[in-house]
Design a protein around this motif. Sequence first.
Motif, PDB file in Angstrom:
ATOM      1  N   THR A 196       0.850  -1.193   0.000  1.00 29.30           N
ATOM      2  CA  THR A 196       0.000   0.000   0.000  1.00 29.30           C
ATOM      3  C   THR A 196       0.883   1.240   0.000  1.00 29.30           C
ATOM      4  OG1 THR A 196      -1.617   1.323   1.216  1.00 29.30           O
ATOM      5  CG2 THR A 196      -0.200  -0.075   2.543  1.00 29.30           C
ATOM      6  N   LEU A 197       0.481   2.250  -0.740  1.00 25.56           N
ATOM      7  CA  LEU A 197       1.248   3.507  -0.795  1.00 25.56           C
ATOM      8  C   LEU A 197       0.653   4.579   0.116  1.00 25.56           C
ATOM      9  CD1 LEU A 197       1.817   3.878  -4.665  1.00 25.56           C
ATOM     10  CD2 LEU A 197       3.375   2.887  -2.989  1.00 25.56           C
ATOM     11  N   GLN A 198      -0.366   4.221   0.894  1.00 19.83           N
ATOM     12  CA  GLN A 198      -1.053   5.276   1.664  1.00 19.83           C
ATOM     13  C   GLN A 198      -0.209   5.973   2.746  1.00 19.83           C
ATOM     14  OE1 GLN A 198      -4.986   4.902   3.285  1.00 19.83           O
ATOM     15  NE2 GLN A 198      -5.777   3.865   1.465  1.00 19.83           N
ATOM     16  N   PRO A 199       0.533   5.246   3.583  1.00 20.57           N
ATOM     17  CA  PRO A 199       1.175   5.921   4.723  1.00 20.57           C
ATOM     18  C   PRO A 199       2.094   7.080   4.315  1.00 20.57           C
ATOM     19  CG  PRO A 199       1.229   3.558   5.034  1.00 20.57           C
ATOM     20  CD  PRO A 199       0.752   3.788   3.622  1.00 20.57           C
ATOM     21  N   ALA A 200       2.088   8.125   5.118  1.00 22.07           N
ATOM     22  CA  ALA A 200       2.749   9.371   4.757  1.00 22.07           C
ATOM     23  C   ALA A 200       4.203   9.442   5.204  1.00 22.07           C
ATOM     24  CB  ALA A 200       1.984  10.543   5.361  1.00 22.07           C
ATOM     25  N   ALA A 201       4.668   8.467   5.985  1.00 15.73           N
ATOM     26  CA  ALA A 201       6.047   8.496   6.468  1.00 15.73           C
ATOM     27  C   ALA A 201       6.377   7.148   7.090  1.00 15.73           C
ATOM     28  CB  ALA A 201       6.229   9.616   7.499  1.00 15.73           C
ATOM     29  N   GLY A 202       7.619   7.008   7.542  1.00 18.32           N
ATOM     30  CA  GLY A 202       8.041   5.740   8.115  1.00 18.32           C
ATOM     31  C   GLY A 202       7.246   5.359   9.347  1.00 18.32           C
ATOM     32  N   ALA A 203       7.145   6.263  10.299  1.00 15.53           N
ATOM     33  CA  ALA A 203       6.438   5.956  11.538  1.00 15.53           C
ATOM     34  C   ALA A 203       4.966   5.640  11.247  1.00 15.53           C
ATOM     35  CB  ALA A 203       6.557   7.124  12.516  1.00 15.53           C
ATOM     36  N   HIS A 204       4.393   6.357  10.304  1.00 16.91           N
ATOM     37  CA  HIS A 204       2.999   6.111   9.913  1.00 16.91           C
ATOM     38  C   HIS A 204       2.863   4.713   9.304  1.00 16.91           C
ATOM     39  CE1 HIS A 204      -0.744   7.834   7.625  1.00 16.91           C
ATOM     40  NE2 HIS A 204      -1.080   7.175   8.709  1.00 16.91           N
ATOM     41  N   GLY A 205       3.873   4.301   8.543  1.00 16.53           N
ATOM     42  CA  GLY A 205       3.886   2.949   7.979  1.00 16.53           C
ATOM     43  C   GLY A 205       3.979   1.902   9.078  1.00 16.53           C
ATOM     44  N   LEU A 209       8.848   0.921   4.024  1.00 14.92           N
ATOM     45  CA  LEU A 209       9.987   1.569   3.372  1.00 14.92           C
ATOM     46  C   LEU A 209       9.850   3.070   3.536  1.00 14.92           C
ATOM     47  CD1 LEU A 209       9.798  -0.357  -0.028  1.00 14.92           C
ATOM     48  CD2 LEU A 209      11.220  -0.914   1.936  1.00 14.92           C
ATOM     49  N   ASN A 210      10.967   3.757   3.546  1.00 14.17           N
ATOM     50  CA  ASN A 210      10.912   5.218   3.516  1.00 14.17           C
ATOM     51  C   ASN A 210      11.344   5.667   2.127  1.00 14.17           C
ATOM     52  OD1 ASN A 210      10.389   5.004   6.260  1.00 14.17           O
ATOM     53  ND2 ASN A 210      11.652   6.784   6.770  1.00 14.17           N
ATOM     54  N   LEU A 211      10.356   6.016   1.292  1.00  9.47           N
ATOM     55  CA  LEU A 211      10.729   6.462  -0.058  1.00  9.47           C
ATOM     56  C   LEU A 211      11.526   7.758   0.024  1.00  9.47           C
ATOM     57  CD1 LEU A 211       7.541   5.625  -2.151  1.00  9.47           C
ATOM     58  CD2 LEU A 211       9.474   4.183  -1.499  1.00  9.47           C
ATOM     59  N   HIS A 212      11.314   8.523   1.120  1.00  6.93           N
ATOM     60  CA  HIS A 212      12.053   9.769   1.304  1.00  6.93           C
ATOM     61  C   HIS A 212      13.437   9.531   1.909  1.00  6.93           C
ATOM     62  CE1 HIS A 212       9.469   8.807   4.670  1.00  6.93           C
ATOM     63  NE2 HIS A 212      10.237   9.489   5.484  1.00  6.93           N
ATOM     64  N   LYS A 213      13.865   8.289   1.976  1.00  9.88           N
ATOM     65  CA  LYS A 213      15.266   8.020   2.337  1.00  9.88           C
ATOM     66  C   LYS A 213      15.879   7.200   1.204  1.00  9.88           C
ATOM     67  CE  LYS A 213      14.651   8.230   7.335  1.00  9.88           C
ATOM     68  NZ  LYS A 213      14.522   7.429   8.564  1.00  9.88           N
ATOM     69  N   THR A 214      15.659   5.892   1.268  1.00 14.28           N
ATOM     70  CA  THR A 214      16.286   4.995   0.298  1.00 14.28           C
ATOM     71  C   THR A 214      15.985   5.386  -1.150  1.00 14.28           C
ATOM     72  OG1 THR A 214      15.819   3.278   1.909  1.00 14.28           O
ATOM     73  CG2 THR A 214      16.599   2.563  -0.236  1.00 14.28           C
ATOM     74  N   PHE A 215      14.766   5.849  -1.410  1.00 17.05           N
ATOM     75  CA  PHE A 215      14.363   6.080  -2.792  1.00 17.05           C
ATOM     76  C   PHE A 215      14.406   7.562  -3.167  1.00 17.05           C
ATOM     77  CE2 PHE A 215      13.019   1.874  -1.621  1.00 17.05           C
ATOM     78  CZ  PHE A 215      13.407   1.115  -2.718  1.00 17.05           C
ATOM     79  N   THR A 216      15.327   8.284  -2.547  1.00 19.12           N
ATOM     80  CA  THR A 216      15.787   9.627  -2.937  1.00 19.12           C
ATOM     81  C   THR A 216      14.760  10.751  -2.879  1.00 19.12           C
ATOM     82  OG1 THR A 216      15.434   9.322  -5.324  1.00 19.12           O
ATOM     83  CG2 THR A 216      17.595   8.709  -4.470  1.00 19.12           C
ATOM     84  N   GLY A 217      13.650  10.551  -2.178  1.00 20.96           N
ATOM     85  CA  GLY A 217      12.745  11.681  -1.966  1.00 20.96           C
ATOM     86  C   GLY A 217      13.426  12.676  -1.046  1.00 20.96           C
ATOM     87  N   PRO A 218      13.271  13.981  -1.303  1.00 25.15           N
ATOM     88  CA  PRO A 218      13.858  14.950  -0.378  1.00 25.15           C
ATOM     89  C   PRO A 218      13.200  14.807   0.980  1.00 25.15           C
ATOM     90  CG  PRO A 218      12.450  16.045  -2.010  1.00 25.15           C
ATOM     91  CD  PRO A 218      12.494  14.599  -2.377  1.00 25.15           C
ATOM     92  N   HIS A 219      13.940  14.950   2.051  1.00 26.86           N
ATOM     93  CA  HIS A 219      13.277  14.958   3.357  1.00 26.86           C
ATOM     94  C   HIS A 219      14.022  15.811   4.354  1.00 26.86           C
ATOM     95  CE1 HIS A 219      16.024  11.742   4.770  1.00 26.86           C
ATOM     96  NE2 HIS A 219      15.523  11.883   5.972  1.00 26.86           N
ATOM     97  N   GLY A 220      13.453  15.925   5.526  1.00 24.52           N
ATOM     98  CA  GLY A 220      13.968  16.841   6.532  1.00 24.52           C
ATOM     99  C   GLY A 220      13.045  18.036   6.599  1.00 24.52           C
ATOM    100  N   GLY A 221      13.077  18.717   7.729  1.00 24.19           N
ATOM    101  CA  GLY A 221      12.241  19.900   7.887  1.00 24.19           C
ATOM    102  C   GLY A 221      10.759  19.587   7.837  1.00 24.19           C
ATOM    103  N   GLY A 222      10.394  18.329   8.080  1.00 24.82           N
ATOM    104  CA  GLY A 222       8.970  17.999   8.127  1.00 24.82           C
ATOM    105  C   GLY A 222       8.312  17.957   6.771  1.00 24.82           C
ATOM    106  N   GLY A 223       9.112  17.906   5.697  1.00 28.61           N
ATOM    107  CA  GLY A 223       8.525  17.841   4.365  1.00 28.61           C
ATOM    108  C   GLY A 223       7.756  16.557   4.167  1.00 28.61           C
ATOM    109  N   PRO A 224       6.995  16.456   3.066  1.00 28.49           N
ATOM    110  CA  PRO A 224       6.199  15.244   2.885  1.00 28.49           C
ATOM    111  C   PRO A 224       7.087  14.035   2.676  1.00 28.49           C
ATOM    112  CG  PRO A 224       6.136  16.585   0.901  1.00 28.49           C
ATOM    113  CD  PRO A 224       6.873  17.378   1.932  1.00 28.49           C
ATOM    114  N   GLY A 225       6.688  12.908   3.213  1.00 25.81           N
ATOM    115  CA  GLY A 225       7.393  11.661   3.014  1.00 25.81           C
ATOM    116  C   GLY A 225       6.451  10.653   2.402  1.00 25.81           C
ATOM    117  N   SER A 226       6.918   9.412   2.322  1.00 24.75           N
ATOM    118  CA  SER A 226       6.041   8.333   1.892  1.00 24.75           C
ATOM    119  C   SER A 226       6.559   7.040   2.503  1.00 24.75           C
ATOM    120  CB  SER A 226       6.010   8.244   0.367  1.00 24.75           C
ATOM    121  OG  SER A 226       5.161   7.180  -0.029  1.00 24.75           O
ATOM    122  N   GLY A 227       5.697   6.350   3.219  1.00 23.54           N
ATOM    123  CA  GLY A 227       6.101   5.134   3.937  1.00 23.54           C
ATOM    124  C   GLY A 227       5.292   3.917   3.546  1.00 23.54           C
ATOM    125  N   PRO A 228       5.428   3.467   2.270  1.00 19.88           N
ATOM    126  CA  PRO A 228       4.653   2.301   1.824  1.00 19.88           C
ATOM    127  C   PRO A 228       4.866   1.094   2.733  1.00 19.88           C
ATOM    128  CG  PRO A 228       5.850   3.256  -0.019  1.00 19.88           C
ATOM    129  CD  PRO A 228       6.335   3.939   1.213  1.00 19.88           C
TER     130      PRO A 228
END
Length: 486
Positions: A134-143, A269-288
Amino acid sequence: MHKEDQPLIFELSTEGRIGYSLPEMDIPEIDLGELLPEGYLREEEPELPEVSELDIMRHYTALSKRNHGVDSGFYPLGSCTMKYNPKINENVARFNGFAHLHPLQDESSVQGALELMYDLQEHLIEITGMDEVTLQPAAGAHGEWTGLMMIRSYHEANGDTKRTKVVVPDSAHGTNPASATVAGFETVTVKSDENGLVDLEDLRRVVGEDTAALMLTNPNTLGLFEENILEMAEIVHGAGGKLYYDGANLNAVLSKARPGDMGFDVVHLNLHKTFTGPHGGGGPGSGPVGVKADLIPFLPKPVLVKNGDQYEFDYDRPQSIGRVKPYYGNFGINVRAYTYIRTMGPDGLKAVTENAVLNANYMMRRLAPFFDLPFDRHCKHEFVLSGKRQKKLGVRTLDIAKRLLDFGYHPPTIYFPLNVEECIMIEPTETESKETLDAFVDAMIQIAKEAEENPEIVQEAPHTTVIGRLDETMAARKPVLRYQKQ
Ligand SMILES: *Cc1c(COP(=O)(O)O)cnc(C)c1O
């Protein structure tokens, strides 16, 4: 002007000055009072700064130069993979066909976006070895929370209601016990052994019929691969529990090993880490979140399905834990991850892991003569040093981290994991050149020498930043606002 004297944007404000003019309204004006319930409309105009376009550009450009980001310098933050964000990702995410979609558009008019999401899910299924994603979760912790809620529903659906505990190693990322608690479980800690791996004896002791799941990061946060992973899976499954894989930093095993093959039932997974999404500063993430077949009925709904050559959302999922995020998840981050996977290809993703592991081992070996190395064995994507030797000279790990700022580096993670005294945790990532790694190592070696010869310079660092040493707890809890309306 002294660097400290950068005024606030409100202090630059001059009444009547305009930075941007909106075009004439060419649609009928709407009376908001008819749309919004009484009490929700503001009575006074908001207090906004009035500045010219040039003023505002200069103001934020000046502030941005004070920031440290991946695009401005090396960022070896252990356990939180900060690697470069390919600019092609940004171009693709800005395509009108993606960026200008409306989340409420009819499914038939967003087939391209749904196809991208579906294909991304398929790639992540292949990468993780799971059966559905599922691609719904917005970040790692949410996943993590989403995965644990599915595990909870799974046990409940089996009438297995006494599984109230989630087992978490003492080296786990802080979000793991937090997510378990928010999902309504009690956390039980399992110890690490002298090699930095989960202590199997202790695991056998804490796992039982009240175990809902074991949450594990592998390689763990010390950067070490859990060599006994198959035995651990047997212990947990044997007791009826599920295995949860924290895959936030998958760049250690990408294309080499898959959580699904190691016996895991759920992975985020943290797409905003391993899969090169920008992160930090509370920007949007993705935690499939990926799951094995027996957890599929509990996936958040709606589930994206392919029907012939049409992509649609399936809402008919009676056992679903429900929706965990409105609309399509953080679609823009998913576009970036998809672009990254497609531009790298299978061989490129393999090289990611090889370079991440090579870079970390190279740095660890160069630094080993100057700092304590608590676990003297091959690491994966990251490694930990201990500043014990420097502490005896009166220089703490915190001082070393502050001194690195003077060399233009973002400091690594420090004092984590908790089981290593004066811990310094370094992750170079696969995207840095040998020259960058060498320059950072040279700075660390110089700091180690300073600790011996001139400790004050380290103890009083940083010397070159806009603001000196902060009371970090206070800065986080109570960021001081200078602006006060007269
Ligand atoms: C970053 C990280 C998380 C949490 O991810 P967020 O997107 O910050 O919520 C969880 N586990 C590990 C190992 C991480 O590095």
